[in-house]
Scaffold this motif. Structure first.
Motif, short mmCIF file in Angstrom:
data_model
loop_
_atom_site.label_atom_id
_atom_site.label_comp_id
_atom_site.label_asym_id
_atom_site.label_seq_id
_atom_site.Cartn_x
_atom_site.Cartn_y
_atom_site.Cartn_z
N ASP A 1 27.93 37.78 97.68
CA ASP A 1 26.65 37.25 98.15
C ASP A 1 25.70 36.96 97.00
OD1 ASP A 1 27.38 37.56 100.89
OD2 ASP A 1 26.86 39.69 100.78
N GLY A 2 24.86 35.95 97.19
CA GLY A 2 23.84 35.62 96.21
C GLY A 2 22.46 35.94 96.76
N PHE A 3 21.53 36.25 95.86
CA PHE A 3 20.16 36.58 96.25
C PHE A 3 19.20 36.08 95.19
CE2 PHE A 3 22.84 39.80 98.13
CZ PHE A 3 22.37 39.87 99.43
N ILE A 4 18.01 35.71 95.63
CA ILE A 4 16.90 35.46 94.71
C ILE A 4 15.78 36.39 95.16
CG2 ILE A 4 16.01 33.48 96.02
CD1 ILE A 4 15.27 32.32 93.14
N THR A 5 15.17 37.08 94.20
CA THR A 5 14.18 38.11 94.51
C THR A 5 12.97 37.93 93.61
OG1 THR A 5 15.99 39.63 95.00
CG2 THR A 5 13.82 40.61 94.71
N VAL A 6 11.80 38.07 94.22
CA VAL A 6 10.54 38.07 93.48
C VAL A 6 9.93 39.45 93.64
CG1 VAL A 6 8.23 37.05 93.26
CG2 VAL A 6 10.18 35.61 93.94
N LYS A 7 9.56 40.07 92.52
CA LYS A 7 8.92 41.39 92.55
C LYS A 7 7.58 41.29 91.84
CE LYS A 7 12.98 44.35 92.80
NZ LYS A 7 13.42 45.72 92.52
N GLY A 8 6.59 41.93 92.43
CA GLY A 8 5.26 41.98 91.82
C GLY A 8 5.15 43.17 90.88
N LYS A 9 3.97 43.31 90.32
CA LYS A 9 3.69 44.42 89.40
C LYS A 9 3.61 45.72 90.19
CE LYS A 9 0.41 45.85 85.88
NZ LYS A 9 -0.79 45.51 85.13
N ALA A 10 4.15 46.78 89.62
CA ALA A 10 4.12 48.10 90.27
C ALA A 10 2.70 48.65 90.27
CB ALA A 10 5.05 49.06 89.54
N ASN A 11 2.42 49.50 91.26
CA ASN A 11 1.11 50.16 91.30
C ASN A 11 1.04 51.22 90.19
OD1 ASN A 11 2.66 52.28 92.30
ND2 ASN A 11 1.54 52.48 94.22
N LYS A 12 -0.08 51.93 90.09
CA LYS A 12 -0.28 52.88 88.99
C LYS A 12 0.79 53.95 88.92
CE LYS A 12 -5.02 53.04 87.50
NZ LYS A 12 -6.23 53.82 87.40
N SER A 13 1.22 54.45 90.07
CA SER A 13 2.23 55.51 90.09
C SER A 13 3.62 54.98 89.76
CB SER A 13 2.26 56.18 91.46
OG SER A 13 2.75 55.28 92.45
N GLY A 14 3.80 53.66 89.85
CA GLY A 14 5.10 53.06 89.62
C GLY A 14 6.02 53.16 90.83
N LEU A 15 5.52 53.71 91.93
CA LEU A 15 6.35 53.93 93.12
C LEU A 15 6.49 52.71 94.01
CD1 LEU A 15 5.09 57.46 94.22
CD2 LEU A 15 7.37 56.88 93.42
N SER A 16 5.49 51.85 94.05
CA SER A 16 5.59 50.73 94.99
C SER A 16 5.14 49.42 94.35
CB SER A 16 4.78 51.01 96.26
OG SER A 16 3.42 51.10 95.98
N ARG A 17 5.71 48.35 94.90
CA ARG A 17 5.35 47.00 94.47
C ARG A 17 5.84 46.01 95.52
NH1 ARG A 17 9.18 45.62 89.28
NH2 ARG A 17 11.09 46.53 90.04
N PHE A 18 5.27 44.83 95.46
CA PHE A 18 5.66 43.75 96.35
C PHE A 18 7.09 43.33 96.01
CE2 PHE A 18 6.31 39.21 96.95
CZ PHE A 18 5.96 39.04 98.28
N GLU A 19 7.88 43.06 97.06
CA GLU A 19 9.23 42.53 96.85
C GLU A 19 9.54 41.54 97.97
OE1 GLU A 19 13.14 44.63 95.60
OE2 GLU A 19 13.15 44.61 97.79
N TRP A 20 10.04 40.37 97.57
CA TRP A 20 10.49 39.35 98.52
C TRP A 20 11.90 38.96 98.09
CZ3 TRP A 20 12.21 34.41 97.57
CH2 TRP A 20 12.37 33.58 98.69
#
Length: 159
Positions: free
Chosen positions: A46-65
């Protein structure tokens, strides 16, 4: 579309005996800007294209599409990627109501093994398997986008 995950180093290969799935992954980055990374991945067939945003201060979460694309499209896009292709084997392990994804890196990053767990909230409790080592969540040198530019094999030369 918020991704919440924690990352850990892995202390032994014991996870392999617990894995219920194993997949080869090849991926590259069209963009490694820390504000937004754009990844192309072939995972199995399978193929995928992914966009990730900058992580929050803790590094635990970020935008992902993420969007699934054909393997042929992913192969074509890999030719446009920045230098530094990541190759790894991903093992999936079910443990105490969670799934750990353990990436055993190959090629330029051989010798590095990282486990990730996705959570529903930053404070969600989870049990740790015995092979889970030091937490590296938020340490950008363990991000795949960084490993593509500064592979693990070069780290011993860093001060």
């Amino acid at each position: 579309m918020q991704e919440i995950e924690r990352k850990f180093l892995v202390t032994s290969e014991a996870f392999k005996n617990e894995a219920h799935k194993r997949t080869r992954i090849v991926q590259g980055f069209l963009n490694t800007n820390p504000e937004r990374t754009v990844r192309v991945r072939i995972q199995g067939s399978d193929g995928f294209i992914t966009v990730k945003g900058k992580a929050n201060k803790s590094g635990l979460s970020r935008f992902e599409w993420e969007k699934q694309i054909s393997q042929a499209e992913a192969e074509e896009l890999l030719h446009l990627c920045e230098p530094g292709i990541i190759e790894k084997t991903r093992y999936e392990i079910s443990f105490a109501d969670h799934t750990f994804e353990v990436d055993e890196f190959l090629s330029e990053n051989e010798g590095l093994t990282i486990a990730e767990i996705e959570l529903q909230s930053e404070n969600e409790p989870f049990e740790k398997p015995e092979w889970l080592g030091a937490e590296v969540t938020g340490d950008t040198k363990y991000y795949n986008s960084h490993l593509s530019k500064n592979p693990f094999k070069h780290w011993k030369n860093e001060a």
